[in-house]
Design an enzyme around this catalytic site. Structure first.
Site, PDB file in Angstrom:
ATOM      1  N   GLY A 110      48.014  39.693  18.689  1.00  0.00           N
ATOM      2  CA  GLY A 110      47.698  38.403  19.304  1.00  0.00           C
ATOM      3  C   GLY A 110      48.909  37.630  19.781  1.00  0.00           C
ATOM      4  O   GLY A 110      49.831  38.188  20.398  1.00  0.00           O
ATOM      5  N   ALA A 166      53.063  37.088   3.849  1.00  0.00           N
ATOM      6  CA  ALA A 166      54.007  36.022   4.220  1.00  0.00           C
ATOM      7  C   ALA A 166      53.858  34.774   3.360  1.00  0.00           C
ATOM      8  O   ALA A 166      54.769  33.950   3.293  1.00  0.00           O
ATOM      9  CB  ALA A 166      53.798  35.642   5.696  1.00  0.00           C
ATOM     10  N   TYR A 177      34.786  24.187  15.733  1.00  0.00           N
ATOM     11  CA  TYR A 177      36.246  24.338  15.764  1.00  0.00           C
ATOM     12  C   TYR A 177      36.981  23.013  15.508  1.00  0.00           C
ATOM     13  O   TYR A 177      37.383  22.740  14.389  1.00  0.00           O
ATOM     14  CB  TYR A 177      36.739  25.020  17.061  1.00  0.00           C
ATOM     15  CG  TYR A 177      38.109  25.597  16.789  1.00  0.00           C
ATOM     16  CD1 TYR A 177      38.280  26.943  16.466  1.00  0.00           C
ATOM     17  CD2 TYR A 177      39.231  24.759  16.716  1.00  0.00           C
ATOM     18  CE1 TYR A 177      39.526  27.438  16.120  1.00  0.00           C
ATOM     19  CE2 TYR A 177      40.470  25.247  16.372  1.00  0.00           C
ATOM     20  CZ  TYR A 177      40.615  26.581  16.077  1.00  0.00           C
ATOM     21  OH  TYR A 177      41.837  27.057  15.719  1.00  0.00           O
TER      22      TYR A 177
HETATM   23  P1  NAD Z   1      45.757  37.514  15.117  1.00  0.00           P
HETATM   24  O1  NAD Z   1      44.660  37.771  14.148  1.00  0.00           O
HETATM   25  O2  NAD Z   1      45.835  38.368  16.332  1.00  0.00           O
HETATM   26  O3  NAD Z   1      47.201  37.660  14.382  1.00  0.00           O
HETATM   27  C1  NAD Z   1      47.412  37.193  13.096  1.00  0.00           C
HETATM   28  C2  NAD Z   1      48.773  37.655  12.592  1.00  0.00           C
HETATM   29  O4  NAD Z   1      48.946  37.121  11.277  1.00  0.00           O
HETATM   30  C3  NAD Z   1      48.929  39.178  12.472  1.00  0.00           C
HETATM   31  O5  NAD Z   1      50.264  39.527  12.810  1.00  0.00           O
HETATM   32  C4  NAD Z   1      48.731  39.435  10.980  1.00  0.00           C
HETATM   33  O6  NAD Z   1      49.376  40.590  10.456  1.00  0.00           O
HETATM   34  C5  NAD Z   1      49.379  38.179  10.421  1.00  0.00           C
HETATM   35  N1  NAD Z   1      48.937  37.880   9.056  1.00  0.00           N
HETATM   36  C6  NAD Z   1      47.707  37.569   8.598  1.00  0.00           C
HETATM   37  N2  NAD Z   1      47.742  37.327   7.266  1.00  0.00           N
HETATM   38  C7  NAD Z   1      49.039  37.490   6.894  1.00  0.00           C
HETATM   39  C8  NAD Z   1      49.727  37.379   5.654  1.00  0.00           C
HETATM   40  N3  NAD Z   1      49.104  37.022   4.526  1.00  0.00           N
HETATM   41  N4  NAD Z   1      51.062  37.648   5.647  1.00  0.00           N
HETATM   42  C9  NAD Z   1      51.713  38.021   6.776  1.00  0.00           C
HETATM   43  N5  NAD Z   1      51.107  38.100   7.983  1.00  0.00           N
HETATM   44  C10 NAD Z   1      49.797  37.851   8.014  1.00  0.00           C
HETATM   45  O7  NAD Z   1      45.702  35.975  15.450  1.00  0.00           O
HETATM   46  P2  NAD Z   1      45.879  35.126  16.808  1.00  0.00           P
HETATM   47  O8  NAD Z   1      44.539  34.930  17.394  1.00  0.00           O
HETATM   48  O9  NAD Z   1      46.984  35.615  17.614  1.00  0.00           O
HETATM   49  O10 NAD Z   1      46.280  33.717  16.175  1.00  0.00           O
HETATM   50  C11 NAD Z   1      47.606  33.387  15.871  1.00  0.00           C
HETATM   51  C12 NAD Z   1      47.749  31.878  15.862  1.00  0.00           C
HETATM   52  O11 NAD Z   1      47.397  31.378  17.165  1.00  0.00           O
HETATM   53  C13 NAD Z   1      46.806  31.195  14.866  1.00  0.00           C
HETATM   54  O12 NAD Z   1      47.445  30.073  14.323  1.00  0.00           O
HETATM   55  C14 NAD Z   1      45.645  30.756  15.747  1.00  0.00           C
HETATM   56  O13 NAD Z   1      44.947  29.648  15.226  1.00  0.00           O
HETATM   57  C15 NAD Z   1      46.412  30.386  17.024  1.00  0.00           C
HETATM   58  N6  NAD Z   1      45.551  30.367  18.232  1.00  0.00           N
HETATM   59  C16 NAD Z   1      44.678  31.386  18.472  1.00  0.00           C
HETATM   60  C17 NAD Z   1      43.866  31.306  19.600  1.00  0.00           C
HETATM   61  C18 NAD Z   1      42.859  32.392  19.913  1.00  0.00           C
HETATM   62  O14 NAD Z   1      41.977  32.169  20.762  1.00  0.00           O
HETATM   63  N7  NAD Z   1      42.955  33.557  19.312  1.00  0.00           N
HETATM   64  C19 NAD Z   1      43.973  30.221  20.479  1.00  0.00           C
HETATM   65  C20 NAD Z   1      44.921  29.236  20.216  1.00  0.00           C
HETATM   66  C21 NAD Z   1      45.706  29.307  19.076  1.00  0.00           C
END
Ligand code: NAD
Length: 400
Positions: free
Chosen positions: A55, A115, A238
């Site tokens: 992501g 983490a 949300y």
């Molecule tokens: P994702 O699920 O693709 O990635 C999550 C990451 O967190 C991965 O690298 C995973 O390995 C890591 N992770 C999870 N638990 C962990 C732990 N305990 N220790 C270490 N690493 C850990 O998520 P994403 O959708 O890219 O979201 C990332 C951020 O962006 C979040 O804060 C989310 O709220 C924000 N965001 C997402 C969106 C969306 O539409 N997906 C939109 C805006 C903002």
């Protein structure tokens, strides 16, 4: 070792396996978009990315490496392959990321573990001290359903629920592909607190404190954490739901970190509000997959749509890159969701949302695109991959 033909194993919003070649191709195509012809240099920025394997975190890592020559240390929590079981998508993505950094001579270190734990923070700090010196930018992109609190030992589980009143809305059942009306009951006070403990900003504060206490943040270092707001149609689940309260907590703590950094190292901390994208995290939120599949149809037609890599290239080229002072909104936030929330886009979403039903779902929403995008996350249905060919799944990693 296990050479096997891999077909997706999907149940609803969960895919339990991943395709190494598809993941490699996904990483390569993001690199192709981010590449600016930068050669590795001695004075490249050092970046810590927390949540670096999928992501927005992976896209940040790629945009910073191939766009700015950054040396990166990535932290993530990914499942390695075991016997006939494949590794997780973030595992294969990160193996591919390392192969590409070796090929192009960029420096990268990856720490695979929780983490939230003191142990992984310490391990990351040891690696930074040994290989990097000081960090110029911290990217916080964690999305997790649970957090084992390192101080209290409490196992917090986050929930995706409304707060106060029940939420009534349309959603798509990802298995039957039917549009249904759902009612989600409000979270209890304990569930709200748990969600804030997992997805709020306390862990980022712990990271920043650990780095500052060891003098590992360079003068004028920046911190950026990712957030989401979204439109009215997803507000109950949300922005005003449990996850929205957690994001509010994150924003408040980022503001406190900002003051601390300004005071101690003349640094800054920002929240970047990113757009809705297909990701493992967003697929799990009720209502959101239907919203995203309608949004993508509308934004694609207007030539406005962006994937995580497009957003991250824009974040660093227009807001947080070298010598930039970011434009921010009245609350100090970077707004990469500007196109998603453009009035004409929101008006069209509202109109189509009120009309969508099982009869017109496939005209109003790009659900085929959503499903393909979801499978792509795990390396499936990626162009140029022959899925009838066996592949080696027991891939070793250079992670520490
Ligand atoms: P994702 O699920 O693709 O990635 C999550 C990451 O967190 C991965 O690298 C995973 O390995 C890591 N992770 C999870 N638990 C962990 C732990 N305990 N220790 C270490 N690493 C850990 O998520 P994403 O959708 O890219 O979201 C990332 C951020 O962006 C979040 O804060 C989310 O709220 C924000 N965001 C997402 C969106 C969306 O539409 N997906 C939109 C805006 C903002």
């Amino acid at each position: 070792m296990p050479f096997q033909v891999i077909k997706p194993k999907i149940r609803g919003f969960i895919c339990t396996n991943a395709h190494p070649t598809g993941c490699l191709k996904n990483v390569q195509s993001q690199i192709d978009l981010a590449r600016k012809g930068i050669e590795p240099t001695k004075n490249a920025p050092n970046v810590l990315v927390i949540g670096a394997s999928t992501g927005y975190g992976l896209a940040s890592r790629i945009a910073l490496t191939w766009g700015y020559g950054a040396n990166t240390i990535g932290v993530f929590f990914e499942r390695p392959p075991s016997g006939n079981k494949t590794g997780s998508t973030g595992y294969y993505n990160s193996v591919a990321f390392h192969q590409m950094t070796v090929r192009d001579r960029f420096t990268a270190i990856s720490v695979n573990g929780d983490a939230f734990s003191d142990q992984i923070k310490q391990k990351t700090i040891d690696e930074i001290q040994e290989h990097f010196g000081q960090i110029d930018l911290v990217v916080y992109s964690l999305a997790s359903p649970r957090r084992l609190h390192p101080k209290t030992g409490v196992d917090h589980r986050s929930v995706l629920k409304p707060v106060g009143d029940p939420c009534e809305g349309k959603t798509v059942d990802l298995t039957s592909e039917n549009i249904t009306e759902i009612t989600i009951h409000p979270a209890t006070a304990e569930e709200v607190a748990d969600t804030i403990a997992v997805m709020g900003g306390e862990d980022l504060e712990f990271w920043v404190e650990s780095l500052l206490s060891k003098d590992l943040l360079a003068p004028q270092a920046n911190v950026v954490a990712y957030s989401y707001i979204g439109p009215q149609v997803t507000a109950q689940i949300y922005s005003s739901g449990t996850i929205g309260l957690a994001k509010m907590d994150l924003e408040q703590r980022v503001n406190a970190i900002d003051e601390k950094l300004l005071d101690q190292i003349n640094g800054r901390a920002y929240v970047s509000v990113n757009k809705a994208v297909i990701s493992q995290a967003s697929a799990a939120i009720p209502i959101v997959p239907l919203y995203i599949s309608m949004l993508y149809r509308i934004m694609d037609a207007k030539n406005l749509n962006e994937k995580p890599i497009d957003q991250m290239i824009r974040l660093f080229s227009e807001y947080l890159g070298p010598n930039l002072v970011p434009r921010v909104d009245e609350n100090g936030r970077v707004r990469l969701d500007d196109r998603e929330l453009r009035p004409d886009v929101v008006a069209e979403v509202d109109e189509k949302w009120s009309l969508v039903s099982n009869d017109n779902f496939h005209q109003l929403a790009d659900f085929e695109g959503y499903k393909r995008g979801f499978r792509n996350l795990f390396g499936f249905e990626v162009d140029g991959v022959d899925y009838d060919q066996p592949v080696e799944t027991e891939v070793t990693s250079p992670f520490v």
